[in-house]
Motif scaffolding. Structure first.
Motif, PDB file in Angstrom:
ATOM      1  N   VAL A 201       0.831  -1.203   0.000  1.00  0.00           N
ATOM      2  CA  VAL A 201       0.000   0.000   0.000  1.00  0.00           C
ATOM      3  C   VAL A 201       0.867   1.256   0.000  1.00  0.00           C
ATOM      4  O   VAL A 201       0.659   2.182  -0.806  1.00  0.00           O
ATOM      5  N   ALA A 202       1.861   1.283   0.873  1.00  0.00           N
ATOM      6  CA  ALA A 202       2.754   2.437   0.915  1.00  0.00           C
ATOM      7  C   ALA A 202       3.568   2.549  -0.376  1.00  0.00           C
ATOM      8  O   ALA A 202       3.833   3.651  -0.869  1.00  0.00           O
ATOM      9  N   GLY A 203       3.963   1.399  -0.934  1.00  0.00           N
ATOM     10  CA  GLY A 203       4.738   1.412  -2.162  1.00  0.00           C
ATOM     11  C   GLY A 203       3.968   1.994  -3.326  1.00  0.00           C
ATOM     12  O   GLY A 203       4.491   2.811  -4.095  1.00  0.00           O
ATOM     13  N   LEU A 204       2.709   1.583  -3.476  1.00  0.00           N
ATOM     14  CA  LEU A 204       1.895   2.129  -4.553  1.00  0.00           C
ATOM     15  C   LEU A 204       1.645   3.617  -4.351  1.00  0.00           C
ATOM     16  O   LEU A 204       1.671   4.396  -5.316  1.00  0.00           O
ATOM     17  N   ALA A 205       1.423   4.031  -3.111  1.00  0.00           N
ATOM     18  CA  ALA A 205       1.199   5.456  -2.832  1.00  0.00           C
ATOM     19  C   ALA A 205       2.403   6.293  -3.244  1.00  0.00           C
ATOM     20  O   ALA A 205       2.258   7.397  -3.787  1.00  0.00           O
ATOM     21  N   ARG A 206       3.599   5.774  -3.021  1.00  0.00           N
ATOM     22  CA  ARG A 206       4.810   6.491  -3.423  1.00  0.00           C
ATOM     23  C   ARG A 206       4.910   6.577  -4.941  1.00  0.00           C
ATOM     24  O   ARG A 206       5.273   7.618  -5.498  1.00  0.00           O
ATOM     25  N   LEU A 207       4.594   5.487  -5.636  1.00  0.00           N
ATOM     26  CA  LEU A 207       4.609   5.519  -7.097  1.00  0.00           C
ATOM     27  C   LEU A 207       3.617   6.535  -7.632  1.00  0.00           C
ATOM     28  O   LEU A 207       3.918   7.290  -8.568  1.00  0.00           O
ATOM     29  N   GLU A 208       2.433   6.568  -7.043  1.00  0.00           N
ATOM     30  CA  GLU A 208       1.410   7.522  -7.479  1.00  0.00           C
ATOM     31  C   GLU A 208       1.884   8.958  -7.272  1.00  0.00           C
ATOM     32  O   GLU A 208       1.764   9.810  -8.171  1.00  0.00           O
ATOM     33  N   ALA A 209       2.427   9.236  -6.099  1.00  0.00           N
ATOM     34  CA  ALA A 209       2.867  10.593  -5.792  1.00  0.00           C
ATOM     35  C   ALA A 209       3.996  11.027  -6.720  1.00  0.00           C
ATOM     36  O   ALA A 209       3.990  12.143  -7.256  1.00  0.00           O
ATOM     37  N   ASP A 210       4.967  10.137  -6.944  1.00  0.00           N
ATOM     38  CA  ASP A 210       6.093  10.486  -7.802  1.00  0.00           C
ATOM     39  C   ASP A 210       5.711  10.555  -9.275  1.00  0.00           C
ATOM     40  O   ASP A 210       6.464  11.086 -10.089  1.00  0.00           O
ATOM     41  N   SER A 211       4.543  10.012  -9.627  1.00  0.00           N
ATOM     42  CA  SER A 211       4.048  10.082 -11.004  1.00  0.00           C
ATOM     43  C   SER A 211       3.119  11.265 -11.219  1.00  0.00           C
ATOM     44  O   SER A 211       2.638  11.481 -12.341  1.00  0.00           O
ATOM     45  N   GLY A 212       2.829  12.024 -10.162  1.00  0.00           N
ATOM     46  CA  GLY A 212       1.970  13.195 -10.280  1.00  0.00           C
ATOM     47  C   GLY A 212       0.493  12.917 -10.147  1.00  0.00           C
ATOM     48  O   GLY A 212      -0.333  13.786 -10.452  1.00  0.00           O
ATOM     49  N   PHE A 213       0.114  11.718  -9.688  1.00  0.00           N
ATOM     50  CA  PHE A 213      -1.296  11.409  -9.473  1.00  0.00           C
ATOM     51  C   PHE A 213      -1.769  12.017  -8.157  1.00  0.00           C
ATOM     52  O   PHE A 213      -1.081  11.912  -7.134  1.00  0.00           O
TER      53      PHE A 213
END
Length: 312
Positions: A201-213
């Motif tokens: 969950v934390a990993g996906l949240a980081r990917l989303e944030a770093d992708s601008g979502f």
């Protein structure tokens, strides 16, 4: 559609057809190319989209002189296709074949020097395609899914029991022409989700944030029917048939695609380069590890498929 311009590369949103359905894609081109270039076709993992961190890799590759194509599977992201969020393995293989055919026909691309880059579930796809004889100059498989049984074991019995009735209900609705039953792509151990781990969950949240979502902007669910087929999908069985150079990047603390299974698979590939990282499944996409991971990919590419054909 007009493209954006950088000092070293340009990018342009395009589309290609897969079985009559429009697939959204982005083409990155090096500005300073002096001849036909090698091309890298990039596909994302389980239930994801091309906008989820693929641009970060693509920009590095294009700046290094490669043409790059990233794409969304049918029914995901910006691509057409109904119903949405249905992950069908054969359909995704077909989308890969269509993307590779499209890339071969791009202006300025050397059609004989294509690299298939896949991460996580798509890492399994590119190994499957290469093993089945797709003509590729090289493959990059980042934290790849290689074994269906290993993936099921890593999710745990509790998750499997929770998902079974949802998958059955979704399959019944498919037969009856109803709307899919959806499950989350990721969750914590014991939850009814396709992939579960303590860092998911934390990993996906980081990917989303770093992708601008923005929070909640990325749709991270899939039709539940995929869990009925996941255990039978083992791209590693094609490893011995792969003839092109392959970079396999392994996360040593991967709770989604176990490192030991990935390492055994790499050992059966004739021309395998293996790089291991002390991290979890979601860490290679973001800093502080991302720079190392993409540098290893560029080193592999420069050795096996340089951007332009070397002359004596």
């Amino acid at each position: 559609m007009p493209g954006s311009t950088d000092l070293e590369f340009t990018s342009e949103n395009v589309a290609f057809s897969s079985h009559g359905v429009s697939c959204a894609a982005t083409v990155y081109r090096p500005v300073a190319a002096t001849g036909p270039t090698a091309a890298i076709v990039m596909g994302h993992g389980f239930g994801a989209v091309r906008a989820l961190r693929l641009p970060a890799y693509a920009e590095h590759f294009a700046a290094a002189g490669y043409a790059v194509l990233t794409f969304d599977y049918r029914g995901f992201g910006d691509s057409a296709g109904e119903p949405r969020q249905v992950l069908d393995i054969k359909m995704q293989h077909d989308d890969w074949s269509a993307a590779l055919d499209f890339a071969r026909c791009l202006d300025g691309v050397d059609p004989n020097r294509l690299v298939a880059w896949g991460t996580s579930f798509a890492g399994g796809h590119v190994l499957t395609l290469a093993g089945r004889g797709e003509p590729l100059a090289a493959v990059i498989a980042q934290v790849p899914h290689v074994s269906g049984p290993a993936a099921v074991r890593s999710a745990g019995l509790r998750a499997a029991v929770g998902l079974a009735p949802l998958a059955l209900r979704d399959l019944v609705r498919t037969v009856r022409g109803g709307e899919p039953v959806f499950i989350p792509c990721i969750g914590t151990p014991g939850q009814a989700a396709a992939m579960t781990s303590s860092d998911a969950v934390a990993g996906l949240a980081r990917l989303e944030a770093d992708s601008g979502f923005a929070p909640g902007q990325f749709r991270s669910d899939v039709a539940a029917r995929i869990v009925a087929r996941l255990g039978a999908y083992s791209p590693g069985r094609f490893a011995g048939s792969i003839t092109c150079p392959v970079l396999v990047q392994i996360a040593e603390r991967d709770a989604i695609t176990p490192a030991s299974v990935a390492r055994r698979t790499a050992g059966r590939i004739k021309q395998a380069t293996v790089r291991s990282y002390d991290c979890g499944h979601f860490d290679p996409y973001v800093e502080p590890l991302f720079s190392t991971v993409v540098s290893d990919q560029l080193a592999f590419l420069t050795t096996h498929v340089p951007p332009t054909t070397r002359t004596a």
